[in-house]
Design a protein around this motif. Structure first.
Motif, PDB file in Angstrom:
ATOM      1  N   ALA A  83       4.036  12.016   4.870  1.00  0.00           N
ATOM      2  CA  ALA A  83       3.263  11.426   5.971  1.00  0.00           C
ATOM      3  C   ALA A  83       2.584  12.500   6.815  1.00  0.00           C
ATOM      4  O   ALA A  83       1.554  12.224   7.437  1.00  0.00           O
ATOM      5  N   ARG A  84       3.111  13.721   6.812  1.00  0.00           N
ATOM      6  CA  ARG A  84       2.557  14.789   7.647  1.00  0.00           C
ATOM      7  C   ARG A  84       1.867  15.885   6.856  1.00  0.00           C
ATOM      8  O   ARG A  84       1.495  16.920   7.427  1.00  0.00           O
ATOM      9  N   HIS A  85       1.684  15.682   5.576  1.00  0.00           N
ATOM     10  CA  HIS A  85       1.022  16.708   4.768  1.00  0.00           C
ATOM     11  C   HIS A  85      -0.066  16.103   3.890  1.00  0.00           C
ATOM     12  O   HIS A  85      -0.201  16.440   2.728  1.00  0.00           O
ATOM     13  N   ALA A 108       0.821  -1.228   0.000  1.00  0.00           N
ATOM     14  CA  ALA A 108       0.000   0.000   0.000  1.00  0.00           C
ATOM     15  C   ALA A 108       0.847   1.266   0.000  1.00  0.00           C
ATOM     16  O   ALA A 108       0.299   2.369   0.009  1.00  0.00           O
ATOM     17  N   GLY A 109       2.162   1.128  -0.018  1.00  0.00           N
ATOM     18  CA  GLY A 109       3.021   2.308   0.157  1.00  0.00           C
ATOM     19  C   GLY A 109       3.090   3.188  -1.077  1.00  0.00           C
ATOM     20  O   GLY A 109       3.176   2.696  -2.200  1.00  0.00           O
ATOM     21  N   GLU A 110       3.078   4.511  -0.860  1.00  0.00           N
ATOM     22  CA  GLU A 110       3.249   5.452  -1.969  1.00  0.00           C
ATOM     23  C   GLU A 110       4.691   5.400  -2.463  1.00  0.00           C
ATOM     24  O   GLU A 110       5.630   5.352  -1.672  1.00  0.00           O
ATOM     25  N   LEU A 111       4.844   5.448  -3.795  1.00  0.00           N
ATOM     26  CA  LEU A 111       6.160   5.391  -4.420  1.00  0.00           C
ATOM     27  C   LEU A 111       6.567   6.804  -4.816  1.00  0.00           C
ATOM     28  O   LEU A 111       5.792   7.521  -5.455  1.00  0.00           O
ATOM     29  N   ILE A 112       7.781   7.192  -4.446  1.00  0.00           N
ATOM     30  CA  ILE A 112       8.263   8.515  -4.859  1.00  0.00           C
ATOM     31  C   ILE A 112       9.545   8.363  -5.683  1.00  0.00           C
ATOM     32  O   ILE A 112      10.322   7.439  -5.484  1.00  0.00           O
ATOM     33  N   PHE A 113       9.719   9.294  -6.604  1.00  0.00           N
ATOM     34  CA  PHE A 113      10.849   9.239  -7.542  1.00  0.00           C
ATOM     35  C   PHE A 113      12.014  10.048  -6.990  1.00  0.00           C
ATOM     36  O   PHE A 113      11.897  11.249  -6.765  1.00  0.00           O
ATOM     37  N   LEU A 114      13.152   9.382  -6.792  1.00  0.00           N
ATOM     38  CA  LEU A 114      14.331  10.066  -6.243  1.00  0.00           C
ATOM     39  C   LEU A 114      15.256  10.583  -7.331  1.00  0.00           C
ATOM     40  O   LEU A 114      15.949  11.584  -7.146  1.00  0.00           O
ATOM     41  N   GLY A 115      15.298   9.871  -8.462  1.00  0.00           N
ATOM     42  CA  GLY A 115      16.191  10.291  -9.536  1.00  0.00           C
ATOM     43  C   GLY A 115      16.610   9.110 -10.386  1.00  0.00           C
ATOM     44  O   GLY A 115      16.012   8.032 -10.344  1.00  0.00           O
ATOM     45  N   GLY A 161      15.043  10.100   0.291  1.00  0.00           N
ATOM     46  CA  GLY A 161      13.767   9.383   0.365  1.00  0.00           C
ATOM     47  C   GLY A 161      13.133   9.496   1.743  1.00  0.00           C
ATOM     48  O   GLY A 161      11.927   9.728   1.872  1.00  0.00           O
ATOM     49  N   LYS A 162      13.940   9.356   2.777  1.00  0.00           N
ATOM     50  CA  LYS A 162      13.408   9.397   4.143  1.00  0.00           C
ATOM     51  C   LYS A 162      12.805  10.768   4.448  1.00  0.00           C
ATOM     52  O   LYS A 162      11.710  10.867   4.995  1.00  0.00           O
ATOM     53  N   ALA A 163      13.526  11.828   4.089  1.00  0.00           N
ATOM     54  CA  ALA A 163      13.026  13.180   4.361  1.00  0.00           C
ATOM     55  C   ALA A 163      11.736  13.451   3.574  1.00  0.00           C
ATOM     56  O   ALA A 163      10.776  14.016   4.096  1.00  0.00           O
ATOM     57  N   LEU A 164      11.733  13.027   2.311  1.00  0.00           N
ATOM     58  CA  LEU A 164      10.565  13.289   1.462  1.00  0.00           C
ATOM     59  C   LEU A 164       9.342  12.496   1.952  1.00  0.00           C
ATOM     60  O   LEU A 164       8.231  13.021   2.024  1.00  0.00           O
ATOM     61  N   LEU A 165       9.553  11.233   2.310  1.00  0.00           N
ATOM     62  CA  LEU A 165       8.426  10.415   2.808  1.00  0.00           C
ATOM     63  C   LEU A 165       7.906  10.955   4.137  1.00  0.00           C
ATOM     64  O   LEU A 165       6.703  10.891   4.411  1.00  0.00           O
ATOM     65  N   CYS A 181       6.587   2.570   4.027  1.00  0.00           N
ATOM     66  CA  CYS A 181       6.167   1.319   4.654  1.00  0.00           C
ATOM     67  C   CYS A 181       5.567   1.696   6.013  1.00  0.00           C
ATOM     68  O   CYS A 181       6.248   2.344   6.820  1.00  0.00           O
ATOM     69  N   ASP A 182       4.292   1.345   6.261  1.00  0.00           N
ATOM     70  CA  ASP A 182       3.674   1.790   7.513  1.00  0.00           C
ATOM     71  C   ASP A 182       4.214   0.986   8.697  1.00  0.00           C
ATOM     72  O   ASP A 182       4.825  -0.068   8.538  1.00  0.00           O
ATOM     73  N   ALA A 183       3.955   1.510   9.894  1.00  0.00           N
ATOM     74  CA  ALA A 183       4.567   0.955  11.110  1.00  0.00           C
ATOM     75  C   ALA A 183       4.188  -0.509  11.334  1.00  0.00           C
ATOM     76  O   ALA A 183       5.033  -1.319  11.752  1.00  0.00           O
ATOM     77  N   ILE A 184       2.952  -0.874  11.062  1.00  0.00           N
ATOM     78  CA  ILE A 184       2.512  -2.258  11.296  1.00  0.00           C
ATOM     79  C   ILE A 184       3.235  -3.196  10.326  1.00  0.00           C
ATOM     80  O   ILE A 184       3.695  -4.275  10.695  1.00  0.00           O
ATOM     81  N   THR A 185       3.356  -2.777   9.067  1.00  0.00           N
ATOM     82  CA  THR A 185       4.057  -3.598   8.071  1.00  0.00           C
ATOM     83  C   THR A 185       5.528  -3.753   8.460  1.00  0.00           C
ATOM     84  O   THR A 185       6.093  -4.849   8.361  1.00  0.00           O
ATOM     85  N   VAL A 186       6.145  -2.652   8.918  1.00  0.00           N
ATOM     86  CA  VAL A 186       7.553  -2.714   9.345  1.00  0.00           C
ATOM     87  C   VAL A 186       7.711  -3.732  10.474  1.00  0.00           C
ATOM     88  O   VAL A 186       8.631  -4.566  10.456  1.00  0.00           O
ATOM     89  N   GLU A 187       6.807  -3.690  11.446  1.00  0.00           N
ATOM     90  CA  GLU A 187       6.883  -4.640  12.572  1.00  0.00           C
ATOM     91  C   GLU A 187       6.816  -6.068  12.072  1.00  0.00           C
ATOM     92  O   GLU A 187       7.549  -6.947  12.532  1.00  0.00           O
ATOM     93  N   GLY A 188       5.936  -6.310  11.103  1.00  0.00           N
ATOM     94  CA  GLY A 188       5.785  -7.659  10.543  1.00  0.00           C
ATOM     95  C   GLY A 188       7.052  -8.141   9.850  1.00  0.00           C
ATOM     96  O   GLY A 188       7.424  -9.314   9.936  1.00  0.00           O
TER      97      GLY A 188
END
Ligand SMILES: [Zn+2]
Length: 316
Positions: free
Chosen positions: A142-144, A76-83, A134-138, A95-102
């Motif tokens: 997540a907050r906008h 279900a994760g949104e894909l972003i283009f880095l370059g 990627g981390k900064a952009l994601l 990757c949402d928190a529940i999926t990461v835990e799994g």
């Protein structure tokens, strides 16, 4: 002045000098982006908040997944283009928190935070800048998810480099938060501080967020006065570093300390004091008799401090 010590080859500053071509012109071409994203030779970083998913390997682990693998890990994760790298697309997927835990239960994966990855060199160094991107952009996505102008749900566009509000038509762009990080210096001595969150016996530069309507030099002087009670005069720019915790840009400076007495703001700092060049050299070399250290080379603070130890700082 004491003689300048030789600290050996300079290590690389973390999260800088990306090998990716950001290829901004592709962001507005949905068909081209779709073709890049469906190419099995594309590479995708899988990132869940602070956590990054790695394929376990030796001596380093692999942070890149083929698009189909990434989709299986985070459907279900949104894909972003880095370059682009060598003409192939490089992306990041949330990757949402529940999926990461799994995923933590899997033997073939390592799930850990980016600071640990950088300090322990768990991946090849050239991956750090695009993972930071990627981390900064994601984090921003997540907050906008809702328009700050009218409150409606926003849509991701331009490969992740904009969010549009369908209700009021405002366009929202990813943000970067500038932070000044500085070393106050006076002859053979400098001021270092300890934040409450520092582990072990680490001491570092002072730092703080820039405020609206403020020049870099003024922010350096204000933060040094607020945190340590030191008045600064001349300020010289050293270098910058993207710092994706979560979306900062560290602006490294040296500052001429004009006053001596330290008055610590205990809400910000656990401690601050003057250090001699000799003592700081021992800290950089991990040879301090009390085990005091500077930050590791991945951080710009190490390089700001080391430059003062090794070079003549031009406070023009
Ligand atoms: Zn709106």
């Amino acid at each position: 002045m004491s003689p300048r010590p030789d600290l050996g080859p300079k290590p690389r500053l973390g999260y800088t000098a990306s090998v990716l071509d950001r290829a901004a012109e592709r962001r507005t071409e949905p068909a081209a982006l779709g073709a890049l994203a469906s190419d099995p030779r594309a590479g995708v970083y899988v990132i869940g908040g602070e956590m990054v998913v790695l394929k376990k390997g030796s001596p380093t682990s692999a942070p890149l997944f083929a698009p189909a693998e990434a989709h299986a890990l985070s459907p279900a994760g949104e894909l972003i283009f880095l370059g682009l790298f060598e003409g192939r697309g490089r992306f990041a997927v949330a990757c949402d928190a529940i999926t990461v835990e799994g995923l933590k239960a899997r033997d073939d994966l390592i799930i850990t935070d980016l600071r640990t990855i950088a300090i322990k060199e768990l991946v090849e160094a050239h991956h750090l800048p695009p993972i930071a991107e990627g981390k900064a952009l994601l984090h921003w996505h997540a907050r906008h998810r809702f328009c700050s102008n009218c409150g409606a749900a926003t849509n991701i566009v331009d490969g992740g480099w904009r969010r549009d509000c369908p209700a009021c038509k405002v366009q929202h762009f990813p943000r970067t938060d500038p932070v000044v990080i500085m070393l106050p210096i006076a002859g053979d001595r400098c001021v270092l501080g300890r934040s409450y969150r520092f582990q072990g016996s680490m001491w570092s530069c002072l730092a703080g967020f820039m405020e609206p309507g403020e020049a870099i030099e003024d922010a350096v002087r204000r933060e040094t006065r607020e945190e340590a009670g030191i008045t600064c005069g001349r300020v010289s720019y050293f270098a910058t570093q993207p710092w994706p915790f979560p979306t900062s840009l560290m602006i490294g400076c040296h500052a001429e300390a004009l006053s001596h007495d330290i008055v610590i703001d205990r809400t910000e700092l656990e401690d601050a004091r003057w250090f001699t060049r000799e003592e700081v050299t021992q800290m950089l070399l991990r040879q301090h008799p009390q085990g005091l250290t500077t930050p590791p080379p991945v951080a710009i603070a190490y390089h700001i401090i080391r430059a003062w130890v090794e070079e003549e700082i031009d406070l023009a």
